[in-house]
Design an enzyme around this catalytic site. Structure first.
Site, PDB file in Angstrom:
ATOM      1  N   GLY A 104     -44.814  30.535 131.913  1.00  0.00           N
ATOM      2  CA  GLY A 104     -45.006  29.214 132.481  1.00  0.00           C
ATOM      3  C   GLY A 104     -45.266  28.115 131.471  1.00  0.00           C
ATOM      4  O   GLY A 104     -44.680  28.071 130.387  1.00  0.00           O
TER       5      GLY A 104
ATOM      6  N   TYR B 201     -60.795  25.474 145.125  1.00  0.00           N
ATOM      7  CA  TYR B 201     -59.873  25.298 143.996  1.00  0.00           C
ATOM      8  C   TYR B 201     -60.086  23.942 143.333  1.00  0.00           C
ATOM      9  O   TYR B 201     -60.139  23.835 142.102  1.00  0.00           O
ATOM     10  CB  TYR B 201     -58.431  25.419 144.478  1.00  0.00           C
ATOM     11  CG  TYR B 201     -57.408  25.116 143.399  1.00  0.00           C
ATOM     12  CD1 TYR B 201     -57.262  25.961 142.299  1.00  0.00           C
ATOM     13  CD2 TYR B 201     -56.594  23.982 143.481  1.00  0.00           C
ATOM     14  CE1 TYR B 201     -56.335  25.675 141.302  1.00  0.00           C
ATOM     15  CE2 TYR B 201     -55.664  23.695 142.491  1.00  0.00           C
ATOM     16  CZ  TYR B 201     -55.532  24.546 141.406  1.00  0.00           C
ATOM     17  OH  TYR B 201     -54.626  24.248 140.421  1.00  0.00           O
TER      18      TYR B 201
END
Length: 273
Positions: A17, A164
């Site tokens: 990534g 999150y």
């Protein structure tokens, strides 16, 4: 042309990534890259290991040191930082890229998952930087780069995935503190976040509800990171950069080449207007 030639980057989560893209961009300059990640064996659902990333870095012109690092293990991080410094003669740059994600509301967030995100995102970012700090103090142009959003108290960014969001904002607050704490030492601390969703293997792990055609490639983050990390540390600290903003500062006005599908409608990333 500003360059990272000869610089040593310690990148958490560099096996795939955005982390790997940043590593490869640095490798093209001839940089040394510490691939600090957990994945040793390939996973068909999430490709990329520390060894495959290291091979790509070497092929791109850099030197690589693949190390198994769990950012939740401070002893392991300390050992990795010491080995990196012995191998390459120091550490110039720390890129805190490793992150855990779960876009779940409060009832749906298992405490085990909450603990994972806190341990990886906030604690891991703090622990990696802490372990590398003695080496950064001796570097010529030391940088800390955290992949986190501009800090915000806007409730809409918390609703739906409070856990999150707290952890990503925690990473950004580390940047805020470090920029002030390390200013006299000349160590830069900055954050970088994408304007749009980025097409990575992790995207598929979120259920595939975002199609790659609505995303940009990781290379936009890599090029933006390169621009930041080659700036004078004493003149560039305490910023919460967006990728496109950085590139426009560098004179790049056409970003169409970063789109997975030039004809696709780009989607803004989380925490972005």
């Amino acid at each position: 042309m500003r360059s990272l030639k000869g610089k040593t980057l310690f990148i958490s989560g560099a096996s795939r990534g955005i982390g790997k893209a940043i590593a490869l961009r640095a490798a093209r300059d001839g940089a040394n890259v510490v691939v600090a990640a957990k994945t040793v064996e390939a996973n068909p659902k999430l490709p990329g290991t520390i060894h495959s990333a290291a091979a790509e870095i070497e092929a791109a012109g850099g030197r690589a040191l693949p190390l198994v690092v769990d950012v939740r293990d401070e002893a392991g991080i300390a050992e990795a930082a010491a080995l990196a410094a012995r191998t390459f003669g120091g550490i110039d740059i720390v890129v805190n890229n490793a992150s855990a994600i779960s876009l779940t509301d409060t009832p749906s967030t298992a405490m085990k998952r909450f603990d994972l995100m806190m341990s990886v995102n906030v604690r891991g970012t703090f622990a990696v930087t802490q372990a590398c700090l003695p080496h950064l103090r001796r570097a010529a142009n030391p940088h800390i780069l955290v992949l986190s959003p501009p800090p915000s108290l806007d409730a809409r960014w918390y609703a739906g995935h409070t856990a999150y969001t707290i952890t990503k904002m925690g990473m950004s607050l580390c940047v805020l503190g470090w920029a002030a704490e390390f200013r006299e030492a000349g160590i830069a601390a900055n954050a970088l976040w994408p304007r749009t969703v980025i097409d990575t293997a992790a995207l598929a792990m979120l259920g595939g509800f975002i199609k790659p055609g609505h995303c940009r490639t990781p290379e936009i983050m890599a090029d933006a990171a390169h621009a930041i990390l080659t700036r004078p540390a004493r003149e560039c600290s305490g910023n919460f950069f967006m990728d496109d903003e950085v590139l426009r500062q560098e004179g790049v006005t056409d970003l169409s080449g970063y789109a997975v599908d030039p004809a696709g409608q780009l989607l803004p990333d989380l925490f972005v207007e």
